[in-house]
Write an enzyme that holds these catalytic residues in place. Structure first.
Site, PDB file in Angstrom:
ATOM      1  N   ASP A  38       6.945  -5.344   4.620  1.00  0.00           N
ATOM      2  CA  ASP A  38       5.793  -5.574   3.759  1.00  0.00           C
ATOM      3  C   ASP A  38       5.130  -4.202   3.548  1.00  0.00           C
ATOM      4  OD1 ASP A  38       3.233  -6.796   2.818  1.00  0.00           O
ATOM      5  OD2 ASP A  38       2.526  -6.202   4.808  1.00  0.00           O
ATOM      6  N   ASP A 232       2.521  -8.241   8.456  1.00  0.00           N
ATOM      7  CA  ASP A 232       1.258  -8.381   9.186  1.00  0.00           C
ATOM      8  C   ASP A 232       0.365  -9.493   8.643  1.00  0.00           C
ATOM      9  OD1 ASP A 232       0.726  -6.996   6.735  1.00  0.00           O
ATOM     10  OD2 ASP A 232      -1.262  -6.551   7.526  1.00  0.00           O
ATOM     11  N   ASP A 236       2.716 -13.138   4.753  1.00  0.00           N
ATOM     12  CA  ASP A 236       4.049 -12.777   5.251  1.00  0.00           C
ATOM     13  C   ASP A 236       4.634 -13.853   6.167  1.00  0.00           C
ATOM     14  OD1 ASP A 236       4.008 -10.219   4.014  1.00  0.00           O
ATOM     15  OD2 ASP A 236       2.764  -9.457   5.649  1.00  0.00           O
TER      16      ASP A 236
HETATM   17  P1  ADP Z   1       0.312  -7.221  -0.838  1.00  0.00           P
HETATM   18  O1  ADP Z   1       1.620  -7.952  -0.809  1.00  0.00           O
HETATM   19  O2  ADP Z   1       0.535  -5.743  -1.087  1.00  0.00           O
HETATM   20  O3  ADP Z   1      -0.496  -7.458   0.425  1.00  0.00           O
HETATM   21  P2  ADP Z   1      -1.182  -9.193  -2.537  1.00  0.00           P
HETATM   22  O4  ADP Z   1      -0.065 -10.147  -2.819  1.00  0.00           O
HETATM   23  O5  ADP Z   1      -2.207  -9.639  -1.559  1.00  0.00           O
HETATM   24  O6  ADP Z   1      -0.575  -7.733  -2.146  1.00  0.00           O
HETATM   25  O7  ADP Z   1      -1.963  -8.863  -3.928  1.00  0.00           O
HETATM   26  C1  ADP Z   1      -1.245  -8.478  -5.085  1.00  0.00           C
HETATM   27  C2  ADP Z   1      -2.175  -7.927  -6.154  1.00  0.00           C
HETATM   28  O8  ADP Z   1      -3.174  -8.890  -6.557  1.00  0.00           O
HETATM   29  C3  ADP Z   1      -2.988  -6.713  -5.724  1.00  0.00           C
HETATM   30  O9  ADP Z   1      -2.247  -5.529  -5.822  1.00  0.00           O
HETATM   31  C4  ADP Z   1      -4.162  -6.778  -6.716  1.00  0.00           C
HETATM   32  O10 ADP Z   1      -3.788  -6.237  -7.966  1.00  0.00           O
HETATM   33  C5  ADP Z   1      -4.407  -8.264  -6.878  1.00  0.00           C
HETATM   34  N1  ADP Z   1      -5.463  -8.727  -5.948  1.00  0.00           N
HETATM   35  C6  ADP Z   1      -5.293  -9.461  -4.821  1.00  0.00           C
HETATM   36  N2  ADP Z   1      -6.481  -9.717  -4.214  1.00  0.00           N
HETATM   37  C7  ADP Z   1      -7.443  -9.106  -4.965  1.00  0.00           C
HETATM   38  C8  ADP Z   1      -8.882  -8.998  -4.874  1.00  0.00           C
HETATM   39  N3  ADP Z   1      -9.599  -9.541  -3.890  1.00  0.00           N
HETATM   40  N4  ADP Z   1      -9.506  -8.295  -5.854  1.00  0.00           N
HETATM   41  C9  ADP Z   1      -8.816  -7.732  -6.854  1.00  0.00           C
HETATM   42  N5  ADP Z   1      -7.483  -7.803  -6.997  1.00  0.00           N
HETATM   43  C10 ADP Z   1      -6.788  -8.469  -6.072  1.00  0.00           C
HETATM   44 MG    MG Z   2       0.360  -6.900   4.394  1.00  0.00          MG
END
Ligand code: ADP
Ligand code: MG
Length: 287
Positions: A38, A232, A236
């Site tokens: 991740d 983490d 995931d």
């Molecule tokens: P990762 O797998 O890197 O942890 P996420 O799946 O949680 O990423 O989020 C994917 C995308 O959704 C982020 O890159 C962002 O563009 C958008 N996003 C998620 N949560 C938020 C939030 N609280 N505010 C703004 N954008 C968000």
């Molecule tokens: Mg993560």
């Protein structure tokens, strides 16, 4: 494997900060041919900070107030930024988190949307004018988000995370063991590739929705490849459970740790190759 050799291996691992949940996992880890990481909180430190904001003062206030309702690391970076600017945040109604995309909320009858391109598209907000600026930010490895108020783009905000100090070395060790390394993330492709470049990972699977992470692991397993997943987050957990070996980052969420077969303490990525090596040594001793 004899119970004694498993016990010796498990004990050796624990001394290094590798906690195997059961003896069966130390008997399986040696098979791993592919390790999927991740991004946020696993390859990176998971403590992003705001690097760029484009918009007026009201937009910043509404943005930070809306994000106060979210527990996402991106949201924490934004509220932290507002705190440093000593802004008095407004209260929101109708807060909603849209996993893998962003958030929406209402403040004083204004409708706020913060998130990525897909989210704006879903709300029919035209963000074409911001595209060039977004690409620029993303090529620098930053996560760029759009801010819409009452259906119109009012600004952009970018957040950057730092890559873990030993990420590159940890990935090189796996490559030296002829193990394929993959990065799996919900973040957009350009940001993911920029982080991948720094970490030495060129196989990137980006823009994956939380509920699709496990599907991606299954796809990698299709040809019989034994796959380990390292993660983490809450998002995931299903992928950690589906993987042949799930490895949770000890500094991560309880849900990830519960779903995994191994926990690596302190989030030290060098322990991933070490866990596989200890398993290999355990198996060799008994054969
Ligand atoms: P990762 O797998 O890197 O942890 P996420 O799946 O949680 O990423 O989020 C994917 C995308 O959704 C982020 O890159 C962002 O563009 C958008 N996003 C998620 N949560 C938020 C939030 N609280 N505010 C703004 N954008 C968000
Ligand atoms: Mg993560």
């Amino acid at each position: 494997a004899t119970p004694t050799s498993i016990m010796v291996g498990t004990g050796r691992a624990a001394e290094s900060g590798i906690l195997f949940k059961g003896g069966e996992h130390i008997e399986q880890a040696y098979k791993i041919q592919s390790v999927v990481f991740d991004k946020t909180g696993t390859i990176t430190n998971g403590k992003p900070v705001v690097t760029d904001f484009n918009g007026d003062d009201e937009t910043l206030l509404l943005l930070a107030s809306a994000e106060k309702g979210s527990e996402h690391p991106l949201a924490e970076a934004i509220t932290q930024h507002a705190e440093e600017k000593q802004l008095d945040l407004l209260s929101t109604t109708d807060f909603e988190a849209i996993p893998g995309r962003g958030i929406t909320a209402k403040i004083d009858n204004k409708h706020i949307i913060v998130g990525n391109r897909q989210l704006m598209k879903e709300y029919k907000v035209d963000s074409r004018k911001e595209e060039e600026h977004l690409l620029e930010l993303e090529n620098e490895g930053k996560t760029a988000m759009l801010i819409a108020i009452d259906g119109k783009i009012r600004g952009t905000v970018a957040v950057a995370d730092t890559i873990k100090e030993n990420a590159k070395e940890a990935i090189n060790q796996l490559k030296d063991m002829n193990i394929q390394v993959v990065m799996l993330t919900g973040d957009n492709e350009r940001t993911a590739k920029a982080i991948g470049r720094l970490a030495g990972i060129d196989h990137i699977i980006a823009e994956v929705l939380p509920e699709e992470k496990a599907e991606n692991i299954k796809a990698l397993q299709k040809d019989g490849t034994a796959v380990a997943m390292v993660g983490d987050g809450i998002n995931d957990a299903p992928a950690l459970a589906v993987a042949d070996i799930g490895i949770a980052i000890g500094t991560g969420t309880e849900i990830a740790i519960e779903a995994a077969d191994i926990t690596i303490l302190g989030g030290d990525l060098l322990l991933v190759s070490k866990a596989i090596k200890i398993s290999q040594a355990t198996i060799k001793n008994i054969k």
